[in-house]
Design an enzyme around this catalytic site. Structure first.
Site, PDB file in Angstrom:
ATOM      1  CB  CYS E 128      49.237  33.044  28.574  1.00  0.00           C
ATOM      2  SG  CYS E 128      48.254  32.057  29.757  1.00  0.00           S
ATOM      3  CG  ASP E 197      52.052  32.366  36.694  1.00  0.00           C
ATOM      4  OD1 ASP E 197      52.244  32.447  35.465  1.00  0.00           O
ATOM      5  OD2 ASP E 197      50.922  32.259  37.211  1.00  0.00           O
TER       6      ASP E 197
END
Lengths: 304, 304, 304, 304, 304, 304
Positions: E128, E197
């Site tokens: 990512c 996150d």
């Protein structure tokens, strides 16, 4: 044409008048042998058809009995290249005899082979009650090896008590534990030996509930584990993708008077994957668990 | 100087007139509070000595009881920087109250926190009977989550039946299995919750025999597993290298009338290593199993 | 002497006018059959030499095509003990027919066998698009089993969309995920089935890139995993130490207009080691992944 | 009747005048060939008895030498369906020749097969000194592959120095490490190749002490590991449950002048379980470690 | 009393006029600072109540935003022992400033610390796009370390292309792979770095879907893996048993025009358990993944 | 201003006139204490600057010596909130004394704590020579526990012989093995204890080469393993991403006269990851390996 002896035997099996893997197999083989002997078939085609029909009736009398199924297949497979009915009758008789002898010798042979893997001073663990495993342990003891045995009690039916009684009666030092204590003592175990009710083509061992859990604990502890099993328990129908059915037994075995509303799940067996098993003790010798498929393929041929 | 209340309480604990981790801890704390209140010590030195002597008598009345030990240490530790006996008496009273409140709230808090980890539709597995675990399950049920529970019977004392009865009485769909069937059903379990009798400084969970085996099966199946435990069960003596003693219980629990010569080994608990536990549910919140050592270090200070 | 049909077929294979493992194998076998039929060789020596030369030309037209290679070897191997050219011609014809039939029946057989391992209510996961795997799933569905399927999209070529379309067109409930989401949903999967492009003698499965990663996630979660594969994809050259070449494909498949300077590595396949595979579904039946070597040894003989 | 050549050969083996697995096997086969040739037996029964007696004498001259044992069994097994002594004599001669040729070609074949698994630029690790492994490495080097080799020193006898000297004399870039540094460098290794002294029916590799430890480190690092081994080292007596004996060697090898009272344990070999081995390089080709049992079963037949 | 600035800010956050974890947190902190500054509360009780009400409004404007939640808690926690409103106002201002500075410095600090773990010549893999991870890689490159990077494309949104473009623009040698090829190249990777996150109290890392799968492959290959993450992403609500919600995103991201009837499951994140992570790179320094719980406990206090 | 004593001490350390972790630390602390005592600084700013400059000189005299570094940091950290130079001087003196006492008591404390983890009848394994580990074993022996010890010889420097001699001189039954035999005997070991030269913030243990390999074998066998280590060896620079440098030692240690062209790689230490360690024995008590980071954070503060 279903022969009288086939009919009679099938009924006895259904009614549990004949029971135990080996007894059932022997009765079925004797029925098929008599059927063949008395057959009035003129052509091989007719004879083969008769054989197969009679086998089917016998197999259906107890569908989850690999020893019988394998025995009958063993006999019928012998007829594939035969041209004359008289030769075929001889082959049926020979096949039945061979198979019965095979079964009779297998347990003895396994005791002999397996006992060589037990060393003087070893602590052996076993689960449930398996006469094949008992044979190994007793042979080792008779050979003068000073061993001691840890056996689980084996809930819910306490078959471990049969194991314990038998071992103690032989004078073998024996310790019983509840099933849950297996991992607790595993680091002190030298060899874990379990039996099998069936072995699948993809090498899963079907044995008393709890076996896979104890084998897992053995693997974690790098304790050597093995399964002692006659090859006639290798189940060729699993080659075709059939899966062994796990019998679900009476909840009363677990709790006589449970509170209303409680569901009790009581499976009789579980599956142990081959990566939890170090080796198999069979009458052919010591093999790895991954070789059962090849032996089934070779012995019973391809999937029909 | 051992106070009359200390003597009386110690005797009651020894005779099992007071029992259960929390009840014992409360009785001991009340004894020490009364002892402090009635103390005639003039100097802090004398007061501290008296406190420690009385604590020692209480601790010795049941040496393997971390909740009581921790409670008394909690109270005594408060006195370290105090200069006046009157202040110290106040601190003892305050410490006792705080600790009792802590224990009273912990189970409730754990139920609240733990129940949040249960999702609607989950299948929960538990082993043995733990009121802490029951609190979590019942809270989730009250919150309207449609769960079902699989509980082991927990040989040899069948505490799983207490669990089963209680769950069924609440209307929670419950299935009982023998201990050996845990791995068999593990793939259908969403969350395995066990309690603890003690947690060591190196993060091993001491709980009912069989716990480690079921936790191992959960790990193998990537089933989420956790341990619900009040932090007052974290045992600071293990920081000093002491090892929790595993009680070996009466063989009769396993088999009433065993054959002569049979040895039965019946340990009450086993050790689950932290790598088999996904998380801990404590009254401080959700933590990893590896954090117990830090909490012990912070709460009870260094090894004496 | 290279026959006209061999030459023509080899050219068509090279030019991709004939493509797909099975089509190529069939064309090559038909070429060799015609070559044998029309051969003017007088002695077995001459005939064998001719056969081998023609086979070599065909094999070289597409070196990494085990199905063709195996088919030609299967035919030639039959000639080893033959003394007369006329017998040999018959054996070539018979061999070709047998092999083509074998391939034709294999997919069907695997569908039948494999579907038996799917239970009513199962969630099946698959990766990429394999007609062998599709056969299994569709057979299970036709047999009335209410299953649902999770399929990956299979980057970079999105073959998973072919799988998804086909499954949805049959009415089978299907969920698509990106490849990266496989581990996330693995605990809800009952059976992971992948196909294979080739299987090596040391039992590594060569299949679409990503297969080994998903199989690893299945192992971690104790989700049953298997590989459905015709045995003619077992590659005998790997017996001699040759290693399957992993085709590296056009970077444009991954990113049409990448920034200048960026290297894109785009392997078509990866290797899954046998310890990540529970069982193989072949047309011979269910076997363990470790048995491929024995089957290669038996079928194609020793290393030349 | 024990022949003069058998007696003479047995004495030489016992006295270590003949040594090395292959030399011993060749001498024993030549003795049995001469014995057969000069036999005066009139009937097959007498001939067979004579053969078996002579074999027994030879085998007993060095019981833990699988290569010899296998060779003699290979020859005797050929006689099972023979009816005439003259045919039998021919078969003994043929058997001996075949077996000697097999051994002579095996190392060469393994070098050829194994070297194909080495890629240009690979870092190879090996342990101890094995001429089979050396053959593979040297073949790869001769084929122009730019490899480098890490070899352990192999305590206590420093056989790694023989390996190192030989590799360096060929100009192959070689790095030596102490045995304990294997895990430290493992992430830089592409292929770990070890030899074997014997392989058991349940697929444990018996090789120089330390092998299992290095193979474990390779598995942990997902470094490809293999064992290069002629199949005549597969030991059929392990099929019957016999266990390879691990020779315990002179403590002086470890420490010339140890302090009084110190015990030194100096096992020569250890066991590597098959799950730590990716593949076997044999003269039959690349196989998985789990197939040794099947090869023993097929080659030497069932347990006697 | 909800202040005008709180109301305004909450609206902007809801409408996504303010977005990005750090921007949201900064806006909320500035709102609470202004609210405190302008507060007309006379007593600490009134002031505290006002602060909490305003925080609640802000938190509710985006419930799954740990950075904002943590920042507001950080400020409010400072007030616990304050007696005068004027002191409290100062503490709020100080707290806000501290927290903003902390966030501003954290990414920079992590780049510095993390880059020290990269060695000259290393191959780094990432998944990512994480600016925290990019900071580390770019710092290592600026420091003159000759590294190369493998990045996944990261389906379905191709954030890996942002990573690739940025790396290539810096001149860093970069290779892109499809997500499924991660295990295929893992043995060539020296360090796998992912961002996060959120991190839960039981040390699960919440990051882009596919992270756990790649981390599992790294563990299998003993490739060092780590997570770079500011501690303000450690989520204290998970301490109370709350579980991070995994956002399920638009199926169109996976397939623009899927066949009718196809369900597409598109989770944005997954959970990586701590046993798959070697270390965490935080602005506090390198820590183990198991320490997140302690840091949450210490920083945010007990469960409320 | 660098004081005379600092200069003198730094020179002695560089010249190895002072050596051994504890001796170096003590000398450096005494130097800094004298420097502080004799300081003529008027302001805290000036004093602090002087302290830091002197510390830097000492630290640079041997950069990879965590015990000294930690000691000096321990002392300087005490000064952070001090306002008067006279108070600061007192704190330096107090800090130095505390730290020296801490080191002096740590080994003794660890012996006491660690010995409690040894049970009567245990087989202990150790690697290399660690006085900390020896302290534990000797304490257990003095306490009357009948233990026996297996020690590796520890190539290439045979420090295991020092261990063996010392143990035998105490009358402790001791068996020596070559390093490679560790896995072979592991199933008979009850507790594996190793020391440490340093422990990193992410909980890797830096110890004698071979440690990680033996710990891996212990894990595989579920043998309890631990590391005995004073917390002053926990290295705070690793918190900042610095990595412990592994000293590469003279090849002559491995082979006095190696053949020309042979490279010998001779690393002194390796890294053991925390998942291979069951617990740490420190002077603070028994902790898990994962807690080293928190202890570093708490003791030495954040990364500078």
């Amino acid at each position: 044409m279903i022969s009288p002896i086939t009919k009679k035997t099938a009924v006895k099996i259904k009614k549990l008048e004949i029971q135990g893997a080996r007894n059932i197999a022997i009765a079925a083989l004797r029925a098929i042998e008599e059927t063949a002997r008395k057959s009035k078939a003129k052509t091989m085609g007719a004879f083969l058809k008769e054989m197969k029909q009679n086998c089917e009736v016998l197999v259906k009398s107890r569908p989850t009995e690999p020893a019988m199924r394998n025995g009958l297949n063993y006999v019928v497979k012998k007829l594939s290249n035969t041209k004359h009915v008289s030769d075929a009758k001889g082959l049926v008789r020979k096949g039945c005899e061979e198979y019965i002898t095979l079964m009779e010798h297998a347990v003895e042979k396994i005791a002999e082979i397996g006992s060589r893997r037990i060393k003087d001073g070893d602590t052996i663990m076993t689960h449930c009650h398996s006469s094949t495993v008992m044979g190994i342990i007793k042979k080792a003891w008779k050979d003068g090896k000073k061993i001691n045995v840890i056996c689980t009690e084996t809930r819910p039916r306490f078959q471990g008590r049969i194991t314990a009684k038998e071992l103690v009666s032989f004078g073998i030092p024996t310790t019983m534990i509840v099933d849950s204590a297996a991992r607790y003592v595993m680091n002190d175990v030298d060899l874990l030996i379990v039996g099998a009710d069936a072995v699948t083509a993809d090498s899963f061992i079907v044995n008393k509930i709890g076996t896979s859990q104890i084998m897992l604990a053995a693997k974690e502890a790098r304790t050597m584990s093995c399964c002692a099993c006659e090859t006639f328990k290798f189940d060729p129908v699993t080659l075709s993708g059939e899966w062994e059915t796990i019998e679900e037994r009476d909840p009363k075995e677990v709790w006589e008077n449970p509170p209303k509303g409680l569901k009790i799940f009581n499976p009789a067996f579980d599956f142990t994957p081959p990566q939890l098993v170090n080796f198999m003790i069979t009458e052919l010798g010591i093999i790895t668990p991954y070789e059962t498929g090849m032996i089934i393929l070779e012995r019973y041929g391809k999937v029909v």
